[in-house]
Design an enzyme around this catalytic site. Structure first.
Site, PDB file in Angstrom:
ATOM      1  N   GLU A 193      40.377  31.900  31.212  1.00 35.38           N
ATOM      2  CA  GLU A 193      40.698  32.577  29.954  1.00 35.38           C
ATOM      3  C   GLU A 193      39.751  32.205  28.815  1.00 35.38           C
ATOM      4  OE1 GLU A 193      42.267  35.066  30.031  1.00 35.38           O
ATOM      5  OE2 GLU A 193      43.576  34.919  31.786  1.00 35.38           O
ATOM      6  N   HIS A 215      36.827  39.546  33.662  1.00 36.80           N
ATOM      7  CA  HIS A 215      37.568  38.684  34.590  1.00 36.80           C
ATOM      8  C   HIS A 215      37.165  38.933  36.047  1.00 36.80           C
ATOM      9  CE1 HIS A 215      40.349  36.162  32.510  1.00 36.80           C
ATOM     10  NE2 HIS A 215      41.085  37.117  31.957  1.00 36.80           N
ATOM     11  N   ASN A 257      44.163  42.534  37.521  1.00 38.18           N
ATOM     12  CA  ASN A 257      44.296  42.701  38.976  1.00 38.18           C
ATOM     13  C   ASN A 257      43.033  43.307  39.589  1.00 38.18           C
ATOM     14  OD1 ASN A 257      47.187  42.230  38.484  1.00 38.18           O
ATOM     15  ND2 ASN A 257      47.095  44.302  37.645  1.00 38.18           N
ATOM     16  N   HIS A 275      37.429  42.445  28.237  1.00 40.72           N
ATOM     17  CA  HIS A 275      37.978  41.154  28.695  1.00 40.72           C
ATOM     18  C   HIS A 275      38.460  41.261  30.148  1.00 40.72           C
ATOM     19  CE1 HIS A 275      40.261  37.318  28.071  1.00 40.72           C
ATOM     20  NE2 HIS A 275      41.039  37.856  28.991  1.00 40.72           N
ATOM     21  N   GLU A 276      39.269  42.285  30.412  1.00 42.45           N
ATOM     22  CA  GLU A 276      39.814  42.408  31.781  1.00 42.45           C
ATOM     23  C   GLU A 276      38.680  42.698  32.768  1.00 42.45           C
ATOM     24  OE1 GLU A 276      42.631  41.250  31.819  1.00 42.45           O
ATOM     25  OE2 GLU A 276      43.158  41.595  29.730  1.00 42.45           O
ATOM     26  N   GLU A 293      50.693  37.667  37.586  1.00 42.78           N
ATOM     27  CA  GLU A 293      50.262  36.406  36.976  1.00 42.78           C
ATOM     28  C   GLU A 293      51.343  35.952  36.002  1.00 42.78           C
ATOM     29  OE1 GLU A 293      46.516  36.435  34.878  1.00 42.78           O
ATOM     30  OE2 GLU A 293      46.646  34.297  34.502  1.00 42.78           O
ATOM     31  N   GLY A 323      48.875  41.826  26.864  1.00 39.79           N
ATOM     32  CA  GLY A 323      47.962  42.918  26.526  1.00 39.79           C
ATOM     33  C   GLY A 323      47.537  43.719  27.745  1.00 39.79           C
ATOM     34  N   ALA A 324      47.177  43.011  28.819  1.00 34.79           N
ATOM     35  CA  ALA A 324      46.684  43.679  30.014  1.00 34.79           C
ATOM     36  C   ALA A 324      46.559  42.659  31.132  1.00 34.79           C
ATOM     37  CB  ALA A 324      45.324  44.313  29.748  1.00 34.79           C
ATOM     38  N   MET A 325      46.255  43.164  32.343  1.00 35.12           N
ATOM     39  CA  MET A 325      46.152  42.252  33.486  1.00 35.12           C
ATOM     40  C   MET A 325      45.012  42.676  34.396  1.00 35.12           C
ATOM     41  SD  MET A 325      47.250  39.631  35.066  1.00 35.12           S
ATOM     42  CE  MET A 325      46.391  39.118  36.540  1.00 35.12           C
TER      43      MET A 325
END
Ligand code: B3K
Ligand code: ZN
Length: 886
Positions: A333, A314, A278, A310-311, A134, A274-276
């Site tokens: 977001e 998503h 996927n 949060h991740e 991303e 911070g993070a993703m």
């Protein structure tokens, strides 16, 4: 081939506009990826099943695939090799002018993960392979229509050396694995959910897992795996606990169940953000997932809990329902930040969470809204999408969704969210689609509300009240205006929900009656016009209005409160947030008057109202230590600066320091008592009450050392030596290292580095403490520390810990009048422009905010921006510098 270097694009990158959106010409039904991993020569063989999009508005368009820094090895269409005559290749794209309506394209490319310092696409971190796709990183892996509205089913095969890369991970379910010749092995993963390429992930390395499981509401078992380097295995428990709590919370609060049989998280040290999220394989910056009490602070524990959640959230708000295009970024977001905020509020003290979110929004996001890169929650154009992962998209975006929930009420909002997930599951949609669901379930007309998505800038609401003793009425007038922002000179009035109450003399909320309508004791008033008045009846005495409770809208609200009214609200407002805010307003008034005295060359004298308000707080029985800790913090210099059109950095610093030392000296005994009452030598505990006690105690310690009294410094030293957790150790270290006399902290800094030199995350704190030391010697120290073996310009955490910390947390020295701070920052930005454009373009932001500075500083800052502009800039920096110098 060096991906970081070739990321430098042509001198004039062109903007992309929301209004030019067109549906894709081709869709991808299936993708098969085959990775032959090698540090500098990884082969990626992809097989795409493509077909023309029936929804495309134009016929016979060529196939355009995105690709950057890719070396073509082989191309085949329906099994036929393509030659250079069959396609066009630009720096950004591979174009096939003539293709059938449906076909298979096989592409073999070579990429260089080791030299990928931009950390986008496939790169190596501590020797392990990982990806970040991303927003547009997948095009650095293979040629592909790299846009979020193309959803496809992915199968991924990974082949690598077994001893160096024993673990091979990708999205979805593991469908095959085995050994190959030459010490190699392979794994094959299949993701059953169609997804955009930005959610693709691959990880390969020498990693170890801590495993757990979660049973979903429908009874399915989900395997949870947290993959880390061996030395971090003891830092996994908190993230796994947070993950399970988040999974359960999303079932209970949004009806969202997890959909795959496995959920993996991988911790990596080199990560831009911070993070993703996927699909099924989150990749995390180790700073946002690893936590253990000896080496991480309570604040870090809190961050891990919120980022893990949060991740995870998503998976629905972002992955199952994704964005049509990157202009809609806040769709996923903003909504997901709101969801993680709601989760954190439920897990911890809701009032403290809100206070901390709002403090950040009101300093950092408001500053963004007031600067040259101001943009709406849904931008209309961008040059580099990576520049739009901002506080406006995330935090203001969350506030916008929060306002919807205020306007609809909790239950109706939930119905709207349910409708959104059900209607758009598996689709790529827009902000309009989301708001339309909210309008549909509530029957509300939200057309005016949409301005929150298109108008940049922080709205200002000026409130005033008039009491009429004869009529026994109180008339509250609210006026709104939004200042002009770049490209948006004229603004429309917004729909602003203002939650309010009227507080009577005894401290109770008075039931409100407006023109014969009964409002109860609290109400969300809808301000829609530029000016609106409300007259309240049957009031025996003048009430004190409590406005914008819980910070119900992201606005600057002014009201001409007297010091007495503020002191009254500080103790009597039933809204915890507004009690805190009344204290902040009172402190603001006091420090602002010190600023004026300083500017007039007068002797500084602190408003006794502030001292007595503090005294009252300190002497009252402690009902909630967590809130008390927040109430005892003075507004930051950054927030003070936000109050001025012309910022006098030095006067603000002098005034703040004076307020700090005066209060500390006047109330030393009270701070000491509170410190002692909340200091404990018991074992560390993660309980909320223990966290609150540590926070309050450490806030008190900071007050005590502000006096520079030897006994206060001794207390800090003692705490530093005896601490059994990082919260206490770091708080004490900061007190010592920030003492006026630099030699005071020397010993502790040395002891700390000796103890922690092997722990990269703790070393980040060691750098930051020194970079934020509020004295002019900080910059030289920062320069020296760049040579430290634990520092690296290639690691974003280190750049943030040392350089960003100096620039953002040491305002007065960054803005030194000799321009040394500006020159230093410009040098670093130029260096990073080559290495990591994303980090460079974030780092430069403080230099672009010169408008509110004095003329001398404005010029010095512009000189440095012009110097940066002479470089061959990445698209990221080009866009920011252009906006700043416009
Ligand atoms: N979606 C990612 C951010 C990706 C950043 C790209 N430059 C993390 C998050 O917001 O959850
Ligand atoms: Zn996110």
């Amino acid at each position: 081939m060096n991906p970081a270097q070739t990321a430098i694009t042509t001198p004039q990158p062109q903007p992309i506009f929301l209004k030019n959106y067109l549906p894709p010409a081709f869709l991808v039904q299936q993708v098969h990826l085959n990775f032959l991993l090698d540090s500098t020569q990884t082969r990626v063989i992809s097989r795409l099943e493509l077909e023309r999009n029936p929804a495309s508005t134009q016929a016979n368009l060529p196939l355009e695939l995105d690709g950057q820094n890719l070396k073509i090895i082989n191309l085949q269409l329906n099994g036929q090799c393509l030659t250079e005559a069959d396609y066009q290749l630009t720096e950004q794209q591979l174009i096939l002018p003539q293709v059938p309506d449906s076909f298979v394209l096989e592409i073999e490319v070579e990429i260089d993960p080791l030299n990928n310092t931009a950390l986008e696409g496939l790169y190596q971190s501590s020797g392990n392979f990982c990806t970040q796709c991303e927003a547009e990183g997948f095009r650095r892996i293979t040629f592909y229509p790299d846009r979020p509205d193309i959803l496809s089913k992915f199968t991924t095969r990974i082949e690598a050396d077994k001893s160096r890369f024993p673990v091979l991970l990708s999205n979805g379910n593991l469908i095959a694995q085995g050994d190959l010749d030459n010490g190699k092995h392979f794994a094959e993963w299949q993701d059953p959910f169609p997804k955009p390429a930005y959610l693709f992930a691959l990880v390969a390395g020498n990693l170890h897992a801590v495993k757990d499981s979660f049973t979903t509401c429908s009874g399915r078992q989900v395997a949870l795996e947290l993959w880390v380097e061996e030395q971090n295995l003891h830092k996994c428990e908190h993230a796994l606990r947070s993950l399970k709590a988040a999974m359960q919370w999303d079932e209970e609060n949004y009806g969202r169940e997890y959909d795959l049989d496995i959920y993996m998280i991988v911790a990596v040290d080199d990560f831009n953000m911070g993070a993703m999220e996927n699909k099924g394989l989150n990749v995390f910056n180790s700073a946002c997932v690893l936590a253990e009490p000896k080496s991480e602070t309570d604040a870090a524990f809190n961050r891990v809990e919120s980022v893990v959640a949060h991740e995870y959230f998503h998976n629905w708000s972002g992955n199952r329902v994704t964005c049509r295009d990157w202009f809609q970024l806040s769709l996923k977001e903003g909504f997901t930040v709101l969801r993680d905020q709601q989760f954190s509020a439920d897990m911890n003290s809701a009032a403290v969470e809100r206070i901390q979110q709002v403090s950040m929004l009101r300093t950092a996001q408001f500053a963004e809204d007031a600067g040259p890169t101001a943009h709406p929650v849904r931008p209309e154009s961008y040059i580099e999408i990576n520049n739009f992962y901002t506080l406006t998209i995330y935090e203001k975006g969350a506030e916008v969704v929060r306002m919807l929930s205020e306007l609809l009420g909790k239950e109706t909002f939930r119905k709207g969210a349910d409708l959104y997930f059900a209607r758009f599951d598996g689709q790529a949609v827009t902000v309009d689609d989301f708001v339309a669901c909210m309008a549909e379930v509530s029957g509300l007309d939200l057309s005016q509300f949409m301005l929150w998505y298109s108008q940049a800038g922080t709205p200002e609401v000026a409130a005033s009240g008039v009491y009429n003793p004869t009529e026994k009425t109180y008339t509250l007038t609210l006026k709104q205006r939004t200042p002009a922002t770049p490209g948006q000179p004229v603004k429309q009035p917004l729909l602003i929900p203002i939650k309010m109450g009227l507080v009577g003399a005894a401290g109770v909320n008075i039931p409100m009656e407006v023109n014969g309508e009964f409002w109860s004791t609290e109400r969300v008033v809808q301000l829609k016009e530029a000016e609106q008045s409300f007259t309240f009846h049957h009031l025996e005495a003048e009430p004190v209005p409590s406005l914008l409770r819980g910070f119900s809208a992201p606005v600057k609200l002014s009201f001409d409160y007297s010091r007495e009214q503020l002191a009254f609200l500080m103790t009597n407002d039933s809204d915890g947030f507004n009690r805190w805010d009344a204290g902040q307003r009172l402190a603001l008034l006091a420090i602002q008057s010190l600023v004026a005295q300083q500017q007039a060359g007068e002797t500084l004298e602190l408003d006794p109202a502030l001292t007595s308000a503090y005294e009252k707080l300190l002497k009252a029985p402690v009902s909630d230590p967590a809130i008390l800790a927040e109430m005892l913090l003075l507004p930051s210099e950054a927030y003070l600066a936000e109050q001025y059109e012309q910022v006098d950095i030095d006067a603000i610093h002098q005034a703040s320091e004076f307020a700090r030392t005066s209060l500390a000296k006047a109330l030393y005994a009270e701070f000491l008592r509170l410190y002692q009452d909340h200091h404990s030598s018991a074992d560390w505990s993660p309980e909320a009450s223990a966290v609150a006690a540590r926070r309050l105690k450490n806030v008190c310690l900071t007050w005590l050392v502000a006096t520079e009294k030897p006994e206060a410094l001794q207390l800090a030293e003692q705490q530093f030596k005896q601490a059994n957790n990082m919260t206490d150790q770091l708080a004490a270290l900061t007190c010592l290292a920030h003492a006026k006399d630099a030699s005071v902290g020397k010993e502790a800094l040395e002891a700390f580095v000796k103890q922690w030199s092997q722990d990269a995350l703790v070393m980040d704190s060691w750098f930051s403490v020194q970079a934020s030391r509020p004295y002019p010697d900080a910059l030289d120290k920062v320069k020296t520390l760049q040579a430290h073996s634990a520092f690296s310009m290639k690691n974003p955490n280190k750049v943030r810990a040392l350089i960003s910390a100096f620039v953002n947390q040491n305002r007065v020295n960054f803005h030194a009048k000799d321009a040394s701070g500006y020159q230093f920052l410009a040098d670093k930005v130029i260096e990073l422009n080559q290495l990591n454009p994303q980090i460079a373009s974030r780092l430069v932001i403080p230099l672009t905010r010169f408008k509110r500075m004095d003329k001398v500083r404005q010029n010095l800052m512009k000189i440095e921006l012009e110097r940066i502009k002479q470089e061959k800039l990445s698209a990221d920096l080009f866009e920011v510098i252009e906006k700043a110098l416009q």
